[in-house]
Design a protein around this motif. Sequence first.
Motif, PDB file in Angstrom:
ATOM      1  N   ASN A  15       0.791  -1.170  -0.048  1.00  0.00           N
ATOM      2  CA  ASN A  15       0.004   0.106   0.141  1.00  0.00           C
ATOM      3  C   ASN A  15       0.851   1.221  -0.190  1.00  0.00           C
ATOM      4  OD1 ASN A  15      -2.273  -1.345  -0.121  1.00  0.00           O
ATOM      5  ND2 ASN A  15      -2.613  -1.487   2.166  1.00  0.00           N
ATOM      6  N   ILE A  18       2.073   1.545  -3.668  1.00  0.00           N
ATOM      7  CA  ILE A  18       1.147   2.246  -4.453  1.00  0.00           C
ATOM      8  C   ILE A  18       0.704   3.548  -4.054  1.00  0.00           C
ATOM      9  CG2 ILE A  18      -1.550   2.094  -4.861  1.00  0.00           C
ATOM     10  CD1 ILE A  18      -1.154  -0.973  -4.353  1.00  0.00           C
ATOM     11  N   ASP A  19       0.941   4.151  -2.796  1.00  0.00           N
ATOM     12  CA  ASP A  19       0.657   5.664  -2.445  1.00  0.00           C
ATOM     13  C   ASP A  19       1.715   6.448  -3.267  1.00  0.00           C
ATOM     14  OD1 ASP A  19      -0.794   7.734  -0.932  1.00  0.00           O
ATOM     15  OD2 ASP A  19       1.009   7.526   0.338  1.00  0.00           O
ATOM     16  N   LEU A  21       3.945   5.813  -5.713  1.00  0.00           N
ATOM     17  CA  LEU A  21       3.680   6.032  -7.109  1.00  0.00           C
ATOM     18  C   LEU A  21       2.592   6.691  -7.528  1.00  0.00           C
ATOM     19  CD1 LEU A  21       4.732   2.248  -8.523  1.00  0.00           C
ATOM     20  CD2 LEU A  21       6.024   4.324  -7.536  1.00  0.00           C
ATOM     21  N   LYS A  22       1.285   6.832  -6.755  1.00  0.00           N
ATOM     22  CA  LYS A  22       0.417   7.802  -7.186  1.00  0.00           C
ATOM     23  C   LYS A  22       0.751   9.369  -6.847  1.00  0.00           C
ATOM     24  CE  LYS A  22      -3.592   5.149  -5.555  1.00  0.00           C
ATOM     25  NZ  LYS A  22      -4.737   5.086  -4.486  1.00  0.00           N
ATOM     26  N   LYS A  23       1.753   9.735  -6.190  1.00  0.00           N
ATOM     27  CA  LYS A  23       2.347  10.811  -5.947  1.00  0.00           C
ATOM     28  C   LYS A  23       3.326  11.324  -7.103  1.00  0.00           C
ATOM     29  CE  LYS A  23       1.414  10.781  -1.060  1.00  0.00           C
ATOM     30  NZ  LYS A  23       1.773  10.909   0.476  1.00  0.00           N
ATOM     31  N   LYS A 124       6.963   6.323 -15.533  1.00  0.00           N
ATOM     32  CA  LYS A 124       6.545   6.380 -14.224  1.00  0.00           C
ATOM     33  C   LYS A 124       7.340   5.129 -13.584  1.00  0.00           C
ATOM     34  CE  LYS A 124       3.087   7.777 -11.973  1.00  0.00           C
ATOM     35  NZ  LYS A 124       1.630   7.794 -11.554  1.00  0.00           N
ATOM     36  N   ASN A 140      11.144   0.087  -6.909  1.00  0.00           N
ATOM     37  CA  ASN A 140      10.658   1.170  -7.632  1.00  0.00           C
ATOM     38  C   ASN A 140      11.786   1.623  -8.866  1.00  0.00           C
ATOM     39  OD1 ASN A 140       8.521   1.067  -5.656  1.00  0.00           O
ATOM     40  ND2 ASN A 140       9.466   2.705  -4.409  1.00  0.00           N
TER      41      ASN A 140
END
Length: 388
Positions: A15, A18-19, A21-23, A124, A140
């Motif tokens: 999680n 995911i958070d 990579l959203k930012k 990304k 990442n």
Amino acid sequence: MKPIHDPNSFRALKNIQIDILKKVGTNFTGSSPPDVFVGEYNYPNVFAGILAPIKTSNEEVFDSPEQWFQKRLSVYEILIERGRMIYPRFVQQVKSQNGKLISLMQEVSMANKSTDINFDLIKKPTINLKLDNMHAPVFNPAKLRTAKLESNPSITKRVEYIVGDHHLKAGDSIIDLYQHKLPVTNIIKLLSAGTLGIATQRRLVPTKWAITATDNIISESMIEQLKYFPWINNIELYHDAYLGNDYRIILLPRQWSFEVIEAKYNQEYSKIQFWQDYESHEGRTTYASSVVGGYYAARVAVAEHLIKRKRQASVLIMRQIKGYDTPCGVGVLRELTRNALSMNPEKCISQDDAFKKAQEGLALPITLFKERSKLLKDIKSQKTLAEY
């Protein structure tokens, strides 16, 4: 602290990924700890790059086994810290020193404090994790287009001088920097980034290889010195544990020899996995292919200890592995060994007494280590002058 084998821990870690990579988009500015990483896949055309979180800060715990150990971070906490970093990378031929990206990576590897960098990515980052027994976890990855420094790297004069000496061999450079108190972790980065050695021989070194090479060169240099020191006076036992790694270290009053035996806990003794490497007073001529990097990391710590005391000894290291299923690199093993040897030893009246005391707190029978030891077999077959 959450155990990493807990499914909830993995879920929480994912999680966070995911958070993050959203930012992050294809452009971000972050502070590299400093940290560089060179892969070994497809050598000599390898992935190389700089790791940085998606923010600027002075926090350098992201890539410091020394600090992980000092703070006694759990595996879960280490993965959380590492998981916050992006790995912008590019493909580089190891012998090539040309290009803006390789030059920037080398500047970052020389820094002794966090360095702000702006990254322009082709795509990304992806959720990915590279685990290895040798190096810290790498998360990442992302293809890097360009990057530029947002702040001037802080570089010590000694590092600047050694990197600028194009006539000094890599091995001599490593020893010089170590003697000038540069942390082993930092020396590894310099070697990996291709900043050390004779100018025409400089090249990128996969991080995995640079770790062992650095530990090997440093410890060999010290071992050659300590062989001239008198023996310790008593049998000594040291121990410490971290991240499911339980160390028992026995120092015997004899000439230098060294052995590491590792065992992964299993309730069924017939299924226990062992790894073992040994060197006599004459030293090694081959790579420690069983214990691999953990052998050389522990040897650095032991050699440091004996050099400080101006003594030599035969050294048996026994490592019980129980619950350490997510490797965090040999840096934590180097720090664990150092810390164990910094404590006051238990004095033992005999080998049997040492092994009896070493058994305390271990889940595995100490006899499993004792019976496998080549060092003990060699000692048994040899007599010292005092025994005649």
